[in-house]
Design an enzyme around this catalytic site. Structure first.
Site, PDB file in Angstrom:
ATOM      1  N   ASP A 233      -7.665  -5.602  -4.053  1.00 49.46           N
ATOM      2  CA  ASP A 233      -9.100  -5.652  -4.274  1.00 49.46           C
ATOM      3  C   ASP A 233      -9.394  -6.082  -5.708  1.00 49.46           C
ATOM      4  OD1 ASP A 233      -9.626  -4.791  -1.697  1.00 49.46           O
ATOM      5  OD2 ASP A 233      -9.569  -2.671  -2.261  1.00 49.46           O
ATOM      6  N   TYR A 297       0.972   2.374  -3.073  1.00 48.36           N
ATOM      7  CA  TYR A 297      -0.260   2.410  -3.864  1.00 48.36           C
ATOM      8  C   TYR A 297      -0.362   3.718  -4.633  1.00 48.36           C
ATOM      9  CZ  TYR A 297      -1.604  -1.046  -0.310  1.00 48.36           C
ATOM     10  OH  TYR A 297      -1.637  -2.129   0.522  1.00 48.36           O
ATOM     11  N   TYR A 369      -5.877  -0.718   5.397  1.00 46.99           N
ATOM     12  CA  TYR A 369      -7.015  -0.555   4.486  1.00 46.99           C
ATOM     13  C   TYR A 369      -6.910   0.840   3.873  1.00 46.99           C
ATOM     14  CZ  TYR A 369      -9.036  -4.664   6.798  1.00 46.99           C
ATOM     15  OH  TYR A 369      -9.266  -5.929   7.294  1.00 46.99           O
TER      16      TYR A 369
END
Ligand SMILES: [Zn+2]
Ligand SMILES: [Zn+2]
Length: 407
Positions: A233, A297, A369
């Site tokens: 992002d 992440y 996501y």
């Protein structure tokens, strides 16, 4: 063993030469009628021998090519001049032949029943190519030429197609607020308007522009594109070993790139770093984009209300190892089809927990996501951390820590 010339004459012996009638052929057009017989000969050599053996009359302009094959040298010179400004290691020649000439040739083949004939276009390409090979001292290349010269024989013009240059590497993004690729202004589409301050784009810069700038400066390309193994992002950092990418430079004037200088120039920006740069080819782009590498992440989450450690751990482990159903998130629904798909989270670790602030390390399948996995996207992602806790969750920061690709 028969010599190549014997083979050519043998192929010629089966042709009904009387059917040529009054049509005169130049040596090359004559020889091309058996062009696939007798390796290593030129068509003119074949033609000369056929003429002698079978008494084919000479003289007059060639009924088939009308002198076109006598112009090979001129076509080669035109091509060389057009290729001159471009740096290339490999090249290819193509040609366009007047459709009437090609039609005459095909009708002659069928009239004579010629089964070993070569097309005029193929002879032109080869003969022009041979001269260019000698001129540039490098062989013609059929699979991935840097440049292609197309000779239009009817108009004596040459157009050059310059194929793109590709460089592979891995990038790290060290600051938030930069998109991966140049993002044209939604309102003006790139022309520049009040909304975008005349820049034509939504963000001042992008990973693409930062990486491409020094390569463009070195190569004099006309444009660029960045192909990434997925994307992060705008507000996410890209850390660890970085994300594999291929930068594509369109119509480069120069192809010799000092990759160390590119690394130095990009890394000096302090916004993006690159490593492992190396030359690549266009066919690697698809494989790179389709790579389904797992990713890790770091997610910083703010909870609407503090939760106990035990409750957090239970909620987190309930998300691991079972399919997560994700309907296309609201934030990307304007550019992606609305559908529901399943992804797997392979590990979540709570690295910090302080009442209402939680830091997680999440490892998930490509295409997960992660923000939605945390906040649930209004019930579009099931299960989610927010759902499992019964407490609203907000993603404060999201960084990519690693891309577990095979490369
Ligand atoms: Zn001819
Ligand atoms: Zn605009």
């Amino acid at each position: 063993m028969a010599s190549p010339m014997d083979e050519a004459l043998e192929a010629g012996s089966s042709l009904p030469w009387a059917k040529l009638g009054g049509r005169a052929l130049c040596d090359a057009c004559l020889g091309r009628l058996v062009g696939k017989a007798g390796h290593g000969l030129t068509n003119a050599e074949r033609g000369g021998a056929l003429r002698e053996r079978f008494g084919v009359p000479a003289g007059g302009p060639c009924w088939l090519c009308d002198g076109l094959l006598g112009e090979v040298r001129k076509f080669a010179e035109l091509s060389a001049a057009k290729l001159e400004p471009w740096e290339f290691r490999t090249f290819l020649v193509g040609s366009k032949v007047d459709p009437e000439v090609a039609a005459r040739e095909e009708s002659l083949w069928s009239e004579l029943g010629a089964t070993q004939a070569e097309a005029i276009k193929s002879e032109l390409n080869r003969e022009i190519g041979k001269r260019l090979e000698a001129r540039f001292r490098r062989p013609a290349e059929f699979t991935r030429p840097d440049v292609v010269a197309i000779v239009d024989t009817a108009f004596d013009s040459v157009s050059v197609t310059v194929n793109p240059l590709f460089v592979y590497g891995r990038y790290r993004k060290l600051v938030r607020g930069i998109p991966q690729t140049r993002w044209p202004c939604r309102r003006c589409g790139g022309k520049g308007c009040e909304h975008c301050g005349g820049k034509g784009k939504m963000y001042e810069t992008s990973v693409e522009e930062i990486i491409a700038a020094p390569v463009m400066a070195q190569t004099g390309g006309s444009g660029h594109a960045l192909h990434g193994m997925g994307r992060e992002d705008v507000d996410a950092l890209m850390l660890g070993r970085g994300r594999p990418f291929i930068v594509e430079i369109k119509e480069p004037v120069r192809r010799t790139v000092d990759l160390m200088a590119v690394v130095a120039a990009v890394n000096r920006t302090g916004q993006v770093e690159v490593a492992d740069l190396r030359p690549a080819t266009g066919d690697r782009v698809v494989a790179l984009k389709e790579d389904r590498a797992r990713k890790s992440y770091r997610v910083l989450v703010r909870l609407e209300a503090p939760v106990e450690d035990g409750k957090l751990k239970t909620a987190v482990s309930s998300l691991v190892g079972q399919p997560i159903a994700q309907r296309t998130p609201v934030r990307v629904s304007h550019r992606r089809a609305d559908r529901t798909r399943e992804r797997l989270v392979t590990a979540i670790e709570v690295s910090r927990h302080d009442g209402a602030t939680v830091e997680l390390r999440v490892t998930a399948e490509a295409g997960t996501y992660v923000k939605e996995l945390v906040h649930g996207d209004g019930g579009r992602t099931i299960p989610s951390l927010a759902g499992a806790l019964g407490v609203a969750c907000e993603v404060v920061e999201l960084d990519v820590l690693d891309i577990q690709d095979s490369g």
